[in-house]
Design a protein around this motif. Structure first.
Motif, short mmCIF file in Angstrom:
data_model
loop_
_atom_site.label_atom_id
_atom_site.label_comp_id
_atom_site.label_asym_id
_atom_site.label_seq_id
_atom_site.Cartn_x
_atom_site.Cartn_y
_atom_site.Cartn_z
N ALA A 1 1.05 -1.18 0.15
CA ALA A 1 0.21 -0.20 0.03
C ALA A 1 0.71 1.22 0.26
O ALA A 1 0.50 2.26 -0.76
CB ALA A 1 -0.98 -0.14 1.29
N ARG A 2 1.83 1.12 0.64
CA ARG A 2 2.92 2.42 0.84
C ARG A 2 3.67 2.44 -0.62
O ARG A 2 3.45 3.78 -1.20
CB ARG A 2 3.80 2.30 2.00
N ALA A 3 3.84 1.58 -1.31
CA ALA A 3 4.53 1.58 -2.63
C ALA A 3 3.64 2.08 -3.50
O ALA A 3 4.05 2.87 -4.39
CB ALA A 3 5.05 0.25 -3.11
N HIS A 4 2.42 1.41 -3.55
CA HIS A 4 1.29 2.11 -4.33
C HIS A 4 1.00 3.60 -4.23
O HIS A 4 1.00 4.42 -5.29
CB HIS A 4 0.00 1.39 -4.12
N ARG A 5 1.05 4.09 -3.07
CA ARG A 5 0.85 5.57 -2.67
C ARG A 5 2.09 6.23 -3.27
O ARG A 5 1.77 7.46 -3.86
CB ARG A 5 0.86 5.41 -1.01
N ALA A 6 3.38 5.73 -3.11
CA ALA A 6 4.27 6.50 -3.71
C ALA A 6 4.39 6.45 -5.02
O ALA A 6 5.32 7.67 -5.61
CB ALA A 6 5.75 5.83 -3.01
N HIS A 7 3.99 5.80 -5.87
CA HIS A 7 4.17 5.74 -7.38
C HIS A 7 3.00 6.52 -7.87
O HIS A 7 1.93 6.45 -7.73
CB HIS A 7 3.97 4.32 -7.78
N GLU A 8 3.47 7.41 -8.82
CA GLU A 8 2.51 8.45 -9.29
C GLU A 8 1.20 7.74 -9.86
O GLU A 8 0.25 8.37 -9.89
CB GLU A 8 3.32 9.02 -10.71
N ALA A 9 1.48 6.79 -10.62
CA ALA A 9 0.32 5.68 -11.22
C ALA A 9 -0.44 4.75 -10.47
O ALA A 9 -1.04 4.07 -10.89
CB ALA A 9 0.58 5.53 -12.67
N GLY A 10 0.48 4.65 -9.28
CA GLY A 10 -0.27 3.42 -8.54
C GLY A 10 0.41 2.17 -9.09
O GLY A 10 -0.49 1.05 -8.79
N LEU A 11 1.28 2.19 -9.74
CA LEU A 11 1.99 0.84 -10.37
C LEU A 11 3.32 0.47 -9.64
O LEU A 11 4.40 0.71 -10.71
CB LEU A 11 2.09 1.29 -11.70
N PRO A 12 3.54 0.01 -8.47
CA PRO A 12 5.01 -0.14 -8.15
C PRO A 12 5.47 -1.29 -9.02
O PRO A 12 4.70 -2.11 -9.32
CB PRO A 12 4.54 -0.60 -6.68
N ALA A 13 6.87 -1.27 -9.34
CA ALA A 13 7.22 -2.16 -10.17
C ALA A 13 7.19 -3.54 -9.25
O ALA A 13 7.29 -3.72 -7.94
CB ALA A 13 9.06 -1.80 -10.15
N TRP A 14 7.15 -4.69 -10.18
CA TRP A 14 6.75 -5.94 -9.66
C TRP A 14 7.89 -6.61 -8.83
O TRP A 14 7.42 -7.06 -7.92
CB TRP A 14 6.25 -6.85 -11.01
N ARG A 15 8.87 -6.28 -9.35
CA ARG A 15 10.04 -7.03 -8.41
C ARG A 15 10.15 -6.18 -7.05
O ARG A 15 10.85 -6.87 -6.10
CB ARG A 15 11.42 -7.05 -9.07
N THR A 16 9.74 -5.08 -6.79
CA THR A 16 9.64 -4.35 -5.54
C THR A 16 8.65 -4.88 -4.66
O THR A 16 8.68 -4.46 -3.41
CB THR A 16 9.73 -2.84 -5.66
N ARG A 17 7.39 -5.43 -5.06
CA ARG A 17 6.54 -5.84 -4.29
C ARG A 17 6.81 -7.08 -3.48
O ARG A 17 7.51 -7.88 -3.74
CB ARG A 17 5.19 -6.28 -5.20
#
Length: 135
Positions: free
Chosen positions: A93-109
C-alpha cells in the motif's frame, strides 16, 4: 509524487477458506486482518486511509483487500492470512501510494503479494463534464 489519498479497503466479511465449519464466536479473518492493520504503529500507516468494507466479492480467495487512489490503478489482493501478511499488505500500500500511477515495480512488491494479486483495475478516465454528457 506522493499522494495522501490512498485507501486500503479491507473486507471484514471474508471467511477462512477451510472445510471446517465457521465458529460463530470467533471474528472472521477479514475482521482480524483489519484489527491487525489498525494495531500497527501509526507511522507505518501514515498517508493511508484504512476502511472496512462489507464484501469485495473474492470469496474463493479471501481474506481480501483493495488498494486504491484517485487517478491510480486499483489492486485487489487475496488469500491473505491476518497473522502473516499485515506487513506485506502495508508495504504494498505504501509503494502504491508513492508511485504516481499506483504501479509499483513488480520486483519491488512483497513476494506474497506478487503471487496473490487477484486483479488490477485501471483508473477511471478523466473527462470534462461536457465530454461525459455527450456520450
Amino acid at each position: 509524487m506522493e499522494s495522501s489519498d490512498t485507501t486500503l479497503f479491507v473486507c471484514v466479511t471474508c471467511r477462512a477458506q477451510t472445510t471446517d465449519a465457521p465458529q460463530a464466536d470467533l471474528p472472521r479473518p477479514g475482521a482480524r486482518l483489519l484489527a491487525a492493520i489498525n494495531a500497527v504503529p501509526e507511522a507505518q500507516r501514515a498517508g493511508l486511509a484504512i476502511e472496512p468494507v462489507e464484501c469485495l466479492s473474492n470469496c474463493n480467495r479471501s481474506c481480501t483487500v483493495a488498494v486504491s487512489a484517485p487517478g491510480k490503478w486499483t489492486y485487489v489482493l487475496g488469500t491473505l492470512d491476518p497473522d502473516l501478511h499485515v506487513d506485506d499488505v502495508l508495504t504494498f500500500a505504501r509503494a502504491h501510494r508513492a508511485h504516481e500511477a499506483g504501479l509499483p515495480a513488480w520486483r519491488t512488491r512483497p513476494e506474497y503479494i506478487r503471487k496473490n494479486t487477484i486483479s488490477r483495475v485501471p483508473p477511471l478516465p478523466s473527462r470534462a463534464p461536457d465530454e461525459v454528457s455527450s456520450q
